[in-house]
Design an enzyme around this catalytic site. Sequence first.
Site, PDB file in Angstrom:
ATOM      1  N   ASN A 115       0.988  -1.232   0.072  1.00  0.00           N
ATOM      2  CA  ASN A 115       0.091  -0.138   0.046  1.00  0.00           C
ATOM      3  C   ASN A 115       0.959   1.201  -0.086  1.00  0.00           C
ATOM      4  OD1 ASN A 115      -2.170   1.501   0.088  1.00  0.00           O
ATOM      5  ND2 ASN A 115      -2.874   0.918   2.149  1.00  0.00           N
ATOM      6  N   ARG A 128     -13.767  -6.253  15.135  1.00  0.00           N
ATOM      7  CA  ARG A 128     -12.784  -5.150  15.538  1.00  0.00           C
ATOM      8  C   ARG A 128     -13.575  -3.999  15.833  1.00  0.00           C
ATOM      9  NH1 ARG A 128      -8.028  -2.540  12.010  1.00  0.00           N
ATOM     10  NH2 ARG A 128      -9.589  -0.749  11.754  1.00  0.00           N
ATOM     11  N   TYR A 170      -8.173   7.081  13.042  1.00  0.00           N
ATOM     12  CA  TYR A 170      -7.651   5.906  12.073  1.00  0.00           C
ATOM     13  C   TYR A 170      -8.912   4.853  12.488  1.00  0.00           C
ATOM     14  CZ  TYR A 170      -6.043   1.231  11.612  1.00  0.00           C
ATOM     15  OH  TYR A 170      -6.200  -0.202  11.204  1.00  0.00           O
ATOM     16  N   ASP A 220      -7.455  -2.312  17.514  1.00  0.00           N
ATOM     17  CA  ASP A 220      -6.299  -1.943  16.926  1.00  0.00           C
ATOM     18  C   ASP A 220      -5.805  -0.608  17.202  1.00  0.00           C
ATOM     19  OD1 ASP A 220      -4.071  -1.740  15.097  1.00  0.00           O
ATOM     20  OD2 ASP A 220      -5.261  -2.000  13.138  1.00  0.00           O
ATOM     21  N   HIS A 224      -2.920   0.466  16.518  1.00  0.00           N
ATOM     22  CA  HIS A 224      -1.979   1.111  15.154  1.00  0.00           C
ATOM     23  C   HIS A 224      -0.886   1.773  15.531  1.00  0.00           C
ATOM     24  CE1 HIS A 224      -2.254   2.260  10.787  1.00  0.00           C
ATOM     25  NE2 HIS A 224      -3.066   1.018  10.892  1.00  0.00           N
ATOM     26  N   GLU A 254      -4.393  -4.945  19.179  1.00  0.00           N
ATOM     27  CA  GLU A 254      -3.299  -5.082  17.797  1.00  0.00           C
ATOM     28  C   GLU A 254      -2.099  -3.893  17.964  1.00  0.00           C
ATOM     29  OE1 GLU A 254      -5.612  -5.780  14.536  1.00  0.00           O
ATOM     30  OE2 GLU A 254      -4.118  -4.847  13.353  1.00  0.00           O
ATOM     31  N   GLU A 288       1.295  -6.912  11.167  1.00  0.00           N
ATOM     32  CA  GLU A 288       1.030  -6.580   9.298  1.00  0.00           C
ATOM     33  C   GLU A 288       2.162  -5.851   8.910  1.00  0.00           C
ATOM     34  OE1 GLU A 288      -2.536  -4.129  10.642  1.00  0.00           O
ATOM     35  OE2 GLU A 288      -1.457  -2.496  10.008  1.00  0.00           O
ATOM     36  N   ARG A 342       0.439 -11.461  13.128  1.00  0.00           N
ATOM     37  CA  ARG A 342      -0.471 -11.159  11.991  1.00  0.00           C
ATOM     38  C   ARG A 342       0.339 -10.742  10.908  1.00  0.00           C
ATOM     39  NH1 ARG A 342      -2.915  -6.834  12.002  1.00  0.00           N
ATOM     40  NH2 ARG A 342      -4.821  -7.984  11.026  1.00  0.00           N
ATOM     41  N   ASP A 379      -6.345  -3.479   1.043  1.00  0.00           N
ATOM     42  CA  ASP A 379      -5.354  -3.340   0.268  1.00  0.00           C
ATOM     43  C   ASP A 379      -4.431  -4.856   0.077  1.00  0.00           C
ATOM     44  OD1 ASP A 379      -4.869  -2.367   3.222  1.00  0.00           O
ATOM     45  OD2 ASP A 379      -2.797  -2.568   2.565  1.00  0.00           O
ATOM     46  N   GLU A 388      -8.261 -11.888   9.370  1.00  0.00           N
ATOM     47  CA  GLU A 388      -8.967 -10.462   9.234  1.00  0.00           C
ATOM     48  C   GLU A 388      -9.659 -10.700   8.008  1.00  0.00           C
ATOM     49  OE1 GLU A 388      -6.451  -6.995   8.975  1.00  0.00           O
ATOM     50  OE2 GLU A 388      -7.950  -5.451   9.069  1.00  0.00           O
ATOM     51  N   TRP A 415       1.647   6.743  12.374  1.00  0.00           N
ATOM     52  CA  TRP A 415       0.200   6.591  11.982  1.00  0.00           C
ATOM     53  C   TRP A 415      -0.355   5.248  12.235  1.00  0.00           C
ATOM     54  CZ3 TRP A 415      -1.839   3.461   7.955  1.00  0.00           C
ATOM     55  CH2 TRP A 415      -3.218   3.755   7.810  1.00  0.00           C
TER      56      TRP A 415
HETATM   57  C1  CS2 Z   1      -5.025  -2.122   9.517  1.00  0.00           C
HETATM   58  C2  CS2 Z   1      -4.980  -1.758   8.284  1.00  0.00           C
HETATM   59  O1  CS2 Z   1      -6.420  -3.920   8.806  1.00  0.00           O
HETATM   60  C3  CS2 Z   1      -5.737  -3.288   9.938  1.00  0.00           C
HETATM   61  O2  CS2 Z   1      -5.362  -3.926  10.864  1.00  0.00           O
HETATM   62  O3  CS2 Z   1      -3.837  -1.933  10.338  1.00  0.00           O
HETATM   63  O4  CS2 Z   1      -6.233  -0.949   7.826  1.00  0.00           O
HETATM   64  C4  CS2 Z   1      -3.843  -0.865   7.685  1.00  0.00           C
HETATM   65  O5  CS2 Z   1      -3.781   0.312   8.245  1.00  0.00           O
HETATM   66  C5  CS2 Z   1      -3.613  -1.001   6.211  1.00  0.00           C
HETATM   67  O6  CS2 Z   1      -3.659  -2.237   5.708  1.00  0.00           O
HETATM   68  C6  CS2 Z   1      -2.214  -0.307   5.721  1.00  0.00           C
HETATM   69  O7  CS2 Z   1      -1.986  -0.669   4.316  1.00  0.00           O
HETATM   70 MG    MG Z   2      -3.987  -3.279  12.026  1.00  0.00          MG
END
Ligand code: CS2
Ligand code: MG
Length: 402
Positions: free
Chosen positions: A37, A147, A159, A210, A212, A236, A262, A283, A316, A339, A402
Amino acid sequence: MKIIDARVIVTCPGRNFVTLKVETQEGVTGVGDATLNGRELAVASYLTDHVVPALIGRDAARIEDTWQYLYRGAYWRRGPVTMSAIAAVDTALWDIKGKVAGLPVYQLLGGRSRDGVTVYGHANAESVEQVCAEVARYVEMGYRAVRVQTGIPGLAATYGVGKDKLFYEPADAAIPTEAQWSTDRYLHHIPGVFARVRDEFGPNLKLLHDVHHRLTPIEAARLGQLLEPYALTWMEDPVPAELQEGFRLIRQHTTTPIAVGEVFNTVWDCQQLIREQLIDYVRATVVHAGGITHLRRIFDLAALHHVRSGSHGATDLSPVCMAAALHLDVSIPNFGLQEYMRHTEATDAVFPHTYRFADGYLHPSEEPGLGVDIDEELAAGYPYRPASLPVNRLEDGTLHHW
Ligand code: CS2
Ligand code: MG
């Protein structure tokens, strides 16, 4: 089984996807997801300029050897661009192997360990009331795990809270947009959200959240403690994970389970987290962690240390990645959760697939190979559109995670 062609297809049916299609002399084709992404064209170039020329003429049956050839052979190991490119080749070769064997890929991985793959959806909304309505929608659709993300009073955008409910997509502009963050406001607000959701939906719905990567370890420890009464399945990405030992501090203070991974690309990103049992779910994904071959290694290490899988499955990651993920999910002994953020209709049409959702579970395809393809003609109608992920600033203007 010589490889005679490999092409990179970049398409944007709602968002950008990079796909590799490999073809053998016998006319068997395989597909692999290479989407990263906000950095899609870097992987496309890595594949087109450096990998594809070396693939032509190789034996498509030699999956492990090709993986090692691309990993060791580049000299420059690891990193998201390299590992997404390797993942695409690896996934396409597993697809071909399945088609040649006449078996779905999960059969090549040892067969089923379970009947279905439990997935979680995303309930996100500005207010607690609205988010409860979103959770209810998922429960009605049959989901067993949800979630939950909400807006934070005092912050303009948060977010995980998007305009579109089923297809949340944060990459919204060519040059990153700027969001705002306040840890104090967040920590004050979130426990009340989960108190309400748990109260309304009872003890049996799995709830996730999440963070993040936005907290420090001691802040994450506090959040974990505050959330303990609401029995989350996981918290998460509580902190950025470059500092693996940072998770020790969180662990010492809370029994809220931790999921992370992730953004991981190889087992080296999580080997300490796994060996020291600092996390509960890893993850990592097929597309960003070197394909089926390498992700299975990560999950095997995890299995030895009571860590379960919880693969990323945001919009993505293309349906090609999702199809591949499901073959691993259904076969490994230590599956946890998957997910599942739904794709747009346009994306589903460009990537015809035969995995299916029923009663809160996804079921991998029973077709030989992965059971997913790319409609190249349709894909050509959606040219690449530059899009970046946002950045985040604290209220005083400091650039944050972010
Ligand atoms: C996120 C995502 O799905 C998740 O857990 O953290 O939305 C993430 O921000 C995006 O996949 C980034 O490309
Ligand atoms: Mg995430």
